[in-house]
Design an enzyme around this catalytic site. Structure first.
Site, PDB file in Angstrom:
ATOM      1  N   LYS A  60       0.788  -1.228   0.000  1.00 16.20           N
ATOM      2  CA  LYS A  60       0.000   0.000   0.000  1.00 16.20           C
ATOM      3  C   LYS A  60       0.825   1.286   0.000  1.00 16.20           C
ATOM      4  CE  LYS A  60      -4.430  -1.153   0.064  1.00 16.20           C
ATOM      5  NZ  LYS A  60      -5.441  -0.587  -0.849  1.00 16.20           N
ATOM      6  N   SER A 314       0.419  -9.783  -0.844  1.00 15.41           N
ATOM      7  CA  SER A 314       0.119  -8.348  -0.752  1.00 15.41           C
ATOM      8  C   SER A 314       0.449  -7.732   0.595  1.00 15.41           C
ATOM      9  CB  SER A 314      -1.365  -8.101  -1.070  1.00 15.41           C
ATOM     10  OG  SER A 314      -2.203  -8.794  -0.156  1.00 15.41           O
TER      11      SER A 314
END
Length: 421
Positions: A60, A314
């Protein structure tokens, strides 16, 4: 919430290349590792893109920093605001601290405590964390309200071109190291990661199949594709918190609809099993959303056999306090743990007979409690039984029926299960 923030322009490969130069200021180039265990298990070449090793332990920061770094001096002075279930908040907090920008970060009250602490740590004195509501959408609504009221720039977690371009640098790094993989599995929450990766990968390697992966209980991208437009899910399973959103972005939907070759779902229990396997077999710590790409391999064994496959891990921001729940969900999904409400006969020795005549030699009672506060023995008992292998379930039920027990299988009645377990 029927409205969503919409980005103002599309994303190109050139945007991703520019983002790559910007991000060199702060990110680490995460490793792309061949995983011998997974490669042998699925009879193919499996590579893991380890964004769990990123500076904030998730991808992110790539989108967040690229977006915030592009703000004008006036926008920086007014401060920024965002909504996040955790990882986007950490990327924003880190960026605010690095660029000396004030920020307000709204997070659902259900966010794991470990992520909240990390946000505060990365943000230092630059950010204020506000916990509100039960879902990302609740936090989103409050963040938009604050943005409008105070003139602060809203940093969307996925539906913004610069966010998507920053995320796309993952695809760029993979393709610089691995020539034309056959498959790339990418987590889909709001769609920002899949949109960015697909934009780059399909440009340089059209033959590479980009496969999006959603949690079964929050498959909002698949539902939108079915409807032919972005739709809001009324109810979702919030367990895979990093990928559980009721509504995907408009821009991410448009890109994924065009460039992502297929989208598959992973049951939440399967994600839990994968978390435990990655830890026990590979010494990799992943969060539920971070496990999805690897979990999807099991449902796609036939098409990946003999191929070169990339799974994007992720994120690795897993709260240790959740591990008991993760183990529980895994056991239930694998058919190794079953809960029953049992009305034992009201006579002496009934429980002992259950232990001796019904319970198998490898079965274990993991939980036992009477449900009545008074005269407990006159009411039903909640019994949790852990099995050594799934095949032991049939014989267990058969013995219960042969014994004439009055029972209810809670695993098959989710309303009762959620009420009692």
């Amino acid at each position: 919430m029927e409205e969503t923030y919409t980005a103002k322009r599309a994303v190109s490969m050139e945007d991703i290349v520019r983002a790559h130069h910007v991000l060199r200021e702060v990110i680490v180039r995460t490793p792309l590792q061949r995983d011998a265990v997974l490669s042998a298990k699925y009879d193919c070449e499996v590579y893991l893109k380890r964004e769990d090793l990123q500076v904030v332990r998730s991808f992110k920061i790539r989108g967040a920093y690229n977006m915030i770094r592009s703000l004008s001096d006036e926008e920086r002075g007014n401060g920024i605001v965002c909504a996040s279930a955790g990882n986007h908040a950490q990327g924003v907090a880190f960026s605010c601290n690095a660029l000396n920008i004030k920020g307000k970060i709204y997070m659902p009250s259900t966010t794991p405590n470990q992520k909240v602490k990390q946000v505060k740590r990365f943000g230092g004195g630059s950010v204020e964390v506000i916990l509100i509501g039960d879902t990302f959408d609740d936090a989103y609504a409050e963040a938009i309200k604050t943005s409008d009221e105070y003139g602060m720039t809203f940093i969307h977690p996925f539906d913004e071109a610069k966010i998507i371009a920053g995320n796309g640098t993952i695809g760029m790094e993979v393709m610089e190291e691995l020539d034309a993989p056959d498959y790339m599995f990418v987590t889909i929450g709001g769609g920002g990661l899949a949109a960015g990766v697909a934009t780059y990968v399909k440009t340089v390697s059209p033959t590479t199949q980009v496969i999006g992966v959603e949690p079964l209980g929050a498959a909002s991208m698949i539902e939108s594709k079915k409807q032919g437009e972005v739709v809001t899910m009324h109810e979702i399973d919030k367990f895979v918190d990093g990928a559980a959103v009721k509504r995907v972005g408009q821009l991410t939907y448009d890109i994924c609809n065009e460039l992502v070759d297929d989208i598959v779902t992973v049951p939440e229990g399967k994600a839990c099993t994968t978390i435990l396997e990655l830890y026990n077999e590979n010494a990799i710590v992943v969060e539920p959303a971070g496990s999805l790409a690897v979990a999807a391999l099991d449902m796609n064994r036939d098409r990946i056999r003999g191929k070169t496959v990339v799974c994007i891990i992720s994120g690795g921001n897993n709260d240790i306090d959740r591990m008991q729940e993760i183990k529980e969900r895994s056991l239930i999904y694998e058919g190794l743990k079953h809960y029953f409400m049992i009305n034992f006969p009201q006579r002496a020795g009934a429980l002992r007979e259950f232990l001796e005549e019904v319970l198998g030699p490898d079965d274990d009672i993991a939980r036992f409690e009477y449900t009545k506060k008074h005269n407990k023995e006159d009411g039903p008992a909640l019994v949790g039984i852990e099995l050594l292998k799934p095949e032991d379930y049939g014989p267990l039920v058969e013995r219960m029926q042969r014994k004439g027990l009055d029972y209810t299988e809670l695993n098959k009645n989710m309303n009762l299960f959620n009420l009692l377990i």
